[in-house]
Design a protein around this motif. Structure first.
Motif, PDB file in Angstrom:
ATOM      1  N   ARG B  17       0.835  -1.195   0.000  1.00 47.98           N
ATOM      2  CA  ARG B  17       0.000   0.000   0.000  1.00 47.98           C
ATOM      3  C   ARG B  17       0.874   1.251   0.000  1.00 47.98           C
ATOM      4  NH1 ARG B  17      -5.045   1.361   2.062  1.00 47.98           N
ATOM      5  NH2 ARG B  17      -5.415  -0.741   2.823  1.00 47.98           N
ATOM      6  N   LYS B  22      -3.195   9.523  -3.855  1.00 52.96           N
ATOM      7  CA  LYS B  22      -4.617   9.631  -4.176  1.00 52.96           C
ATOM      8  C   LYS B  22      -5.437   8.601  -3.414  1.00 52.96           C
ATOM      9  CE  LYS B  22      -4.225   9.235  -8.614  1.00 52.96           C
ATOM     10  NZ  LYS B  22      -4.616   9.013  -9.991  1.00 52.96           N
ATOM     11  N   LEU B  23      -6.666   8.994  -3.110  1.00 49.95           N
ATOM     12  CA  LEU B  23      -7.575   8.130  -2.377  1.00 49.95           C
ATOM     13  C   LEU B  23      -7.848   6.831  -3.147  1.00 49.95           C
ATOM     14  CD1 LEU B  23      -8.835   8.610   0.320  1.00 49.95           C
ATOM     15  CD2 LEU B  23     -10.759   9.684  -0.797  1.00 49.95           C
ATOM     16  N   GLN B  26      -5.462   4.279  -2.457  1.00 51.06           N
ATOM     17  CA  GLN B  26      -5.651   3.675  -1.133  1.00 51.06           C
ATOM     18  C   GLN B  26      -6.776   2.635  -1.190  1.00 51.06           C
ATOM     19  OE1 GLN B  26      -3.927   4.096   1.622  1.00 51.06           O
ATOM     20  NE2 GLN B  26      -2.539   5.573   0.678  1.00 51.06           N
ATOM     21  N   PHE B  27      -7.862   2.998  -1.874  1.00 56.91           N
ATOM     22  CA  PHE B  27      -9.005   2.094  -1.941  1.00 56.91           C
ATOM     23  C   PHE B  27      -8.644   0.791  -2.647  1.00 56.91           C
ATOM     24  CE2 PHE B  27     -12.521   5.528  -1.658  1.00 56.91           C
ATOM     25  CZ  PHE B  27     -12.117   5.793  -0.374  1.00 56.91           C
TER      26      PHE B  27
END
Ligand code: SF4
Ligand code: SF4
Lengths: 94, 413
Positions: B17, B22-23, B26-27
């Motif tokens: 990870r 950016k989100l 992460q997702f």
């Protein structure tokens, strides 16, 4: 909506924070709005707001370096604008 | 019985990870709890929609008991799953539905439930309007009775409108009017918007996926290429006023990306718990291939979410296969995993509705559709069953929609 962060602040009562590897999810049960706090340190600051007396005190106690205070204050202002944090003693209208 | 294609497990490189960034990145690696959890309470349904994504109809004797359902709600509360999308089947036919709804609200688990509206009486509507914790989604697949009832069954149009009128009269605001986009209703998008506005509802459009009974009618019902373009243009023009649950990210390949995450969230931020407690990667992926475990036999939902092998595998970045050379890959990412799977296409290739036409040959060619691994469809006659002329019906939908991710605010530094 308050534009300044004067006085004491806290997480709004209708909002829950859920820790995540990138920071936290914040969910407002009153507006059904989900927000993403994209830094674990910001989450720590938010948790320290209640009882810190002032936003600056919360930043200090979370150990936010002085040169980053401005960036954190910006982030807190967006949290205030979206109702995720609230002023602790809202001034009563005259 | 055909065999399901293998998921390309070994094709996924194991990567760590990233920190920050950016989100969406992460997702991709998954979260500690889902954001978009669908819980189908029952396979029982009073309708027999032709495109039902969970092949619902009859109750399964093994469905969770009231106590088990409450224990699951307790677990959601512990995991801080802020809200769940409840569907079915038709959830309101479970005799303990209203009891479970109250229990969830008491335990700070918000509920959005999908219904065909038959049981939303003025009294129920008043109760629903009284709490912030409950949101309702009424399914309607045609802006006219003619188009809708062909898919969903006789009288379903009137029932949906009656339910909306009851909700509006009770003072409920911004409930959802949920539409599955088909070949027969793409021309009605403005009319759907007008209906939603009339009742103070929010319009939500979702994609028809070839899941459940939807697989049997997908060929005749999915929007034609020129209709996909029409839909995309409509979404670009109206996007801020409709919800899509991030359904249409494969259309982003036409040009500007549509708002949303543009990532298949299956097993990462999305999942499904079915009526017997099986956990699947996505509500549209009800098949053994995407089953992560069972909440009764595999240590509870939390354990399945965090430790199943399937989810661990899905939480590695996808490999794009034939799509990586595509200029639209960043926004489209090869489209929907479930749509590929149930049409018998390779999971690392283009979406069956690839707007660049890159799946046309494969769709026209020899394919082996995996079929379904469960079917609770009615076997006898159903009172108001749709008359599938060329049309299909579906069950009340319960997708990974209203992506909170789409509407979510990102607050960073
Ligand atoms: S499988 Fe399809 S519907 Fe499910 S999360 Fe992925 S893109 Fe969405
Ligand atoms: S080739 Fe793949 S990435 Fe490109 S538009 Fe088609 S499905 Fe999307």
């Amino acid at each position: 909506m308050p534009a300044t962060l004067a006085g004491s602040w806290r997480l709004s009562s209708s909002v829950s924070l859920r820790p995540e590897p990138f920071g936290a999810l914040a969910y407002d049960f009153a507006t059904r709005q989900l927000s993403f706090l994209k830094s674990p340190l910001l989450v720590d600051v938010v948790r320290r707001l209640a009882g810190a007396g002032s936003v600056d005190a919360a930043l200090d106690s979370a150990g936010v370096p002085a040169e980053q205070h401005a960036a954190y204050l910006d982030a807190l202002r967006s949290l205030a604008r979206t109702g995720i944090i609230t002023a602790d003693h809202p001034r009563s209208s005259p | 019985m055909t065999l399901a294609p293998e998921r390309p497990v070994t094709a996924r490189p194991v990567t760590a990870r990233p920190v920050g960034g950016k989100l969406v990145d992460q997702f991709e690696f998954g979260l500690d709890a889902p954001i978009c959890l669908t819980w189908e309470l029952t396979y029982a349904c009073n309708l027999a929609c032709v495109h039902c994504l969970s092949s619902s109809g009859r109750r399964d004797p093994d469905e969770l008991t009231t106590d088990e359902a409450k224990a699951l709600i307790d677990e959601f509360e512990r995991m801080q799953i802020f809200y769940v999308n409840i569907g079915g089947g038709e959830p309101t036919v479970r005799p303990d539905f209203w009891e479970l709804l109250d229990y969830a609200v008491e335990h700070h688990v918000g509920v959005k439930f999908s219904t065909n509206g038959f049981r939303i009486t003025p009294e129920r509507a008043a109760k629903l309007a009284a709490t912030d914790y409950v949101d309702v989604q009424i399914s309607l697949d045609g802006a006219t009775a003619e188009v809708n009832d062909h898919v969903r069954g006789a009288g379903t149009y009137d029932a949906a409108l009656r339910a909306m009128a009851n909700l509006q009269a009770a003072g409920m605001k911004d409930f959802k009017l949920s539409v599955v986009c088909t070949r027969h209703n793409i021309g009605q998008l403005d009319d759907f918007k007008a209906i939603a506005d009339t009742y103070g509802a929010q319009l939500r459009l979702t994609r028809l996926r070839p899941s459940g009974r939807g697989a049997d009618v997908w060929d005749e019902l999915h929007p034609l290429p020129e209709q996909q373009r029409e839909l995309y243009d409509w979404l670009v023009a109206n996007g801020d006023r409709v919800l899509t649950g991030d359904s249409f990210f494969h259309l982003s390949a036409y040009g500007d990306a549509l708002p949303g995450l543009n990532l298949c969230g299956a097993g990462r931020v999305v999942c499904l718990v079915d009526p017997v407690g099986d956990v699947y990667a996505c509500p549209f992926a009800i098949h053994d291939t995407f089953k992560a475990g069972n909440i009764r036999s595999d240590g509870g939902f939390d354990t399945v979410w965090k430790h199943s092998e399937l989810f661990a595998d899905l939480r590695n970045p996808q490999t794009g296969g034939a799509c990586v050379s595509c200029s639209a890959y960043d926004s489209c990412r090869g489209g929907c995993m479930a749509a590929k799977f149930f049409t018998g296409l390779p999971l690392d290739g283009p979406d069956p509705e690839c707007v660049k036409g890159n799946a046309e040959t494969a769709i026209a060619g020899e394919r082996t559709r995996p079929g379904s691994s469960q079917d609770h469809s009615h076997t006898g006659t159903v009172r108001n069953a749709p008359v599938p002329l060329t049309l299909l019906t579906r069950r009340p939908d319960s997708p990974c929609d209203e992506s909170p991710v789409t509407t979510g605010r990102r607050i960073g530094l």
